[in-house]
Design a protein around this motif. Structure first.
Motif, PDB file in Angstrom:
ATOM      1  N   GLY A  86       0.745  -1.305  -0.037  1.00  0.00           N
ATOM      2  CA  GLY A  86      -0.110  -0.151   0.089  1.00  0.00           C
ATOM      3  C   GLY A  86       0.714   1.123  -0.010  1.00  0.00           C
ATOM      4  O   GLY A  86       0.440   2.276  -0.516  1.00  0.00           O
ATOM      5  N   LEU A  87       1.854   1.487   0.820  1.00  0.00           N
ATOM      6  CA  LEU A  87       2.864   2.397   0.582  1.00  0.00           C
ATOM      7  C   LEU A  87       3.538   2.612  -0.469  1.00  0.00           C
ATOM      8  O   LEU A  87       3.564   3.451  -1.212  1.00  0.00           O
ATOM      9  CB  LEU A  87       4.050   2.253   1.737  1.00  0.00           C
ATOM     10  CG  LEU A  87       5.019   3.230   1.758  1.00  0.00           C
ATOM     11  CD1 LEU A  87       4.381   4.702   2.076  1.00  0.00           C
ATOM     12  CD2 LEU A  87       5.995   2.993   2.926  1.00  0.00           C
ATOM     13  N   ARG A  88       4.107   1.469  -1.195  1.00  0.00           N
ATOM     14  CA  ARG A  88       4.620   1.656  -2.306  1.00  0.00           C
ATOM     15  C   ARG A  88       3.544   2.281  -3.634  1.00  0.00           C
ATOM     16  O   ARG A  88       3.947   3.093  -4.294  1.00  0.00           O
ATOM     17  CB  ARG A  88       5.004   0.205  -2.731  1.00  0.00           C
ATOM     18  CG  ARG A  88       5.958   0.347  -4.205  1.00  0.00           C
ATOM     19  CD  ARG A  88       6.837  -1.047  -4.455  1.00  0.00           C
ATOM     20  NE  ARG A  88       6.121  -2.114  -4.629  1.00  0.00           N
ATOM     21  CZ  ARG A  88       6.463  -3.202  -4.333  1.00  0.00           C
ATOM     22  NH1 ARG A  88       7.683  -3.356  -4.266  1.00  0.00           N
ATOM     23  NH2 ARG A  88       5.799  -4.361  -4.594  1.00  0.00           N
ATOM     24  N   VAL A 172      13.972   1.144   0.252  1.00  0.00           N
ATOM     25  CA  VAL A 172      13.741  -0.167   0.497  1.00  0.00           C
ATOM     26  C   VAL A 172      12.628  -0.984  -0.505  1.00  0.00           C
ATOM     27  O   VAL A 172      12.946  -2.032  -0.847  1.00  0.00           O
ATOM     28  CB  VAL A 172      13.824  -0.766   1.978  1.00  0.00           C
ATOM     29  CG1 VAL A 172      12.304  -0.111   2.560  1.00  0.00           C
ATOM     30  CG2 VAL A 172      13.784  -2.043   2.284  1.00  0.00           C
ATOM     31  N   LEU A 173      11.735  -0.269  -0.752  1.00  0.00           N
ATOM     32  CA  LEU A 173      10.390  -1.029  -1.228  1.00  0.00           C
ATOM     33  C   LEU A 173      10.777  -1.332  -2.948  1.00  0.00           C
ATOM     34  O   LEU A 173      10.182  -2.431  -3.197  1.00  0.00           O
ATOM     35  CB  LEU A 173       9.303   0.196  -1.561  1.00  0.00           C
ATOM     36  CG  LEU A 173       8.946   0.543   0.003  1.00  0.00           C
ATOM     37  CD1 LEU A 173       7.755   1.813  -0.392  1.00  0.00           C
ATOM     38  CD2 LEU A 173       8.402  -0.699   0.706  1.00  0.00           C
ATOM     39  N   ASP A 174      12.024  -0.822  -3.307  1.00  0.00           N
ATOM     40  CA  ASP A 174      12.325  -1.265  -4.801  1.00  0.00           C
ATOM     41  C   ASP A 174      13.109  -2.352  -4.732  1.00  0.00           C
ATOM     42  O   ASP A 174      13.082  -3.205  -5.629  1.00  0.00           O
ATOM     43  CB  ASP A 174      13.334  -0.150  -5.165  1.00  0.00           C
ATOM     44  CG  ASP A 174      12.935   1.234  -5.487  1.00  0.00           C
ATOM     45  OD1 ASP A 174      11.530   1.441  -5.927  1.00  0.00           O
ATOM     46  OD2 ASP A 174      13.647   2.212  -5.498  1.00  0.00           O
ATOM     47  N   THR A 177      10.111  -7.734  -4.415  1.00  0.00           N
ATOM     48  CA  THR A 177       9.316  -8.166  -5.695  1.00  0.00           C
ATOM     49  C   THR A 177       7.792  -8.329  -5.512  1.00  0.00           C
ATOM     50  O   THR A 177       7.073  -8.263  -6.636  1.00  0.00           O
ATOM     51  CB  THR A 177       9.880  -9.315  -6.203  1.00  0.00           C
ATOM     52  OG1 THR A 177       9.834 -10.499  -5.489  1.00  0.00           O
ATOM     53  CG2 THR A 177      11.453  -9.041  -6.664  1.00  0.00           C
ATOM     54  N   GLU A 178       7.401  -8.776  -4.472  1.00  0.00           N
ATOM     55  CA  GLU A 178       5.963  -8.950  -4.155  1.00  0.00           C
ATOM     56  C   GLU A 178       5.151  -7.614  -4.418  1.00  0.00           C
ATOM     57  O   GLU A 178       5.524  -6.662  -4.301  1.00  0.00           O
ATOM     58  CB  GLU A 178       5.780  -9.398  -2.748  1.00  0.00           C
ATOM     59  CG  GLU A 178       6.422 -10.921  -2.342  1.00  0.00           C
ATOM     60  CD  GLU A 178       7.716 -10.795  -1.948  1.00  0.00           C
ATOM     61  OE1 GLU A 178       8.233 -11.819  -1.435  1.00  0.00           O
ATOM     62  OE2 GLU A 178       8.286  -9.575  -2.135  1.00  0.00           O
ATOM     63  N   THR A 179       3.827  -8.139  -4.935  1.00  0.00           N
ATOM     64  CA  THR A 179       3.037  -7.043  -5.201  1.00  0.00           C
ATOM     65  C   THR A 179       2.292  -6.485  -3.739  1.00  0.00           C
ATOM     66  O   THR A 179       2.149  -5.396  -3.205  1.00  0.00           O
ATOM     67  CB  THR A 179       1.864  -7.343  -6.320  1.00  0.00           C
ATOM     68  OG1 THR A 179       2.658  -7.536  -7.388  1.00  0.00           O
ATOM     69  CG2 THR A 179       0.959  -6.183  -6.233  1.00  0.00           C
ATOM     70  N   ALA A 186       9.897  -5.059   4.716  1.00  0.00           N
ATOM     71  CA  ALA A 186      10.819  -4.086   4.479  1.00  0.00           C
ATOM     72  C   ALA A 186      11.551  -3.696   5.706  1.00  0.00           C
ATOM     73  O   ALA A 186      12.801  -3.458   5.860  1.00  0.00           O
ATOM     74  CB  ALA A 186      10.203  -2.758   4.325  1.00  0.00           C
ATOM     75  N   TRP A 187      10.986  -3.853   6.973  1.00  0.00           N
ATOM     76  CA  TRP A 187      11.586  -3.677   8.207  1.00  0.00           C
ATOM     77  C   TRP A 187      12.855  -4.522   8.570  1.00  0.00           C
ATOM     78  O   TRP A 187      13.664  -4.466   8.973  1.00  0.00           O
ATOM     79  CB  TRP A 187      10.835  -3.804   9.412  1.00  0.00           C
ATOM     80  CG  TRP A 187       9.699  -2.675   9.367  1.00  0.00           C
ATOM     81  CD1 TRP A 187       9.871  -1.398   9.148  1.00  0.00           C
ATOM     82  CD2 TRP A 187       8.487  -2.885  10.256  1.00  0.00           C
ATOM     83  NE1 TRP A 187       8.818  -0.658   9.141  1.00  0.00           N
ATOM     84  CE2 TRP A 187       7.907  -1.166   9.878  1.00  0.00           C
ATOM     85  CE3 TRP A 187       7.783  -3.558  11.081  1.00  0.00           C
ATOM     86  CZ2 TRP A 187       6.655  -0.768  10.310  1.00  0.00           C
ATOM     87  CZ3 TRP A 187       6.666  -3.027  11.600  1.00  0.00           C
ATOM     88  CH2 TRP A 187       5.958  -1.720  11.270  1.00  0.00           C
TER      89      TRP A 187
END
Length: 223
Positions: A86-88, A172-174, A177-179, A186-187
């Protein structure tokens, strides 16, 4: 420092049972106003920039509730993306890095938590989570999420409880690979390179995650 902020409001709210049968959890009334309004009041009293709300379950009701306020909406109507996904998805709307994120299913009593976390942020950090000690928690059923070290870094262990408020650099979100994925993914990547930090909240905090927590939250707020 002024940062954009994402309000997480897309969850299904299944633990609320019948209360979320015809409305999203952020619109459940606690102490005379919707849960999401408690989070919005905190942001209004702090130094934040662009405000974004993510939507999924009964998202049209949240849009209507916020129709007279200056918000951007990240619509997850097609697929619930969890917190990390959701953040990405919301990044183009947030237009900044780092960003604040806040859950909309908690209430606070004490100093403004956004002001506190902004004051503790340092450019060397990759993520900073606001945590609270068990003796200052109401309505939470877990054993804790992190251990806060003397160096300010967080490690996975029963202990301090994550309040749902953080500052995070989004690079870090880059790497993921998951949607649809949890922020925990991420943490864990950030913690592995010693970039995950925490700061203790100076007040009390209530997790309004189940119906039984509503009167506890109202008692905490002295309503």
């Amino acid at each position: 420092m002024t940062l954009p902020i994402l309000f997480f409001a897309a969850g299904l709210g299944t633990r609320m049972g019948a209360l979320t049968r015809d409305r999203p959890k952020p619109l459940i009334n606690v102490a005379g106003k919707a849960l999401i309004d408690h989070a919005l009041d905190i942001a209004d009293d702090a130094d934040v920039g662009r405000k974004v709300v993510n939507l999924h379950y009964h998202g049209d009701m949240i849009r209507q509730h916020l129709a007279d306020r200056n918000f951007a909406f990240s619509d997850e109507g097609g697929m619930l993306l969890e917190t990390g996904g959701g953040l990405r998805k919301a990044l183009p709307l947030l237009q900044g890095n780092p960003v604040l994120t806040i859950n909309t299913d908690a209430v606070w009593q004490g100093p403004n938590p956004i002001q506190q976390i902004l004051s503790a942020w340092h450019p060397d950090m990759e993520a900073l989570l606001l945590v609270v000690e068990k003796q200052n928690v109401v309505g939470h059923l877990g054993n804790g999420d992190f251990e806060l070290g003397t160096d300010g870094r967080l490690h996975r262990a029963p202990g301090s409880i994550y309040t749902g408020l953080q500052i995070m650099r989004t690079d870090v979100l880059d790497e993921i690979t998951e949607t649809a994925f949890s922020m925990n993914l991420a943490w864990d990547k950030i913690a592995a390179r010693s970039g995950l930090f925490g700061v203790r909240y100076d007040g009390t905090w209530c997790d309004v995650g189940q119906p039984e927590s509503i009167p506890l939250a109202e008692e905490m707020l002295h309503v």
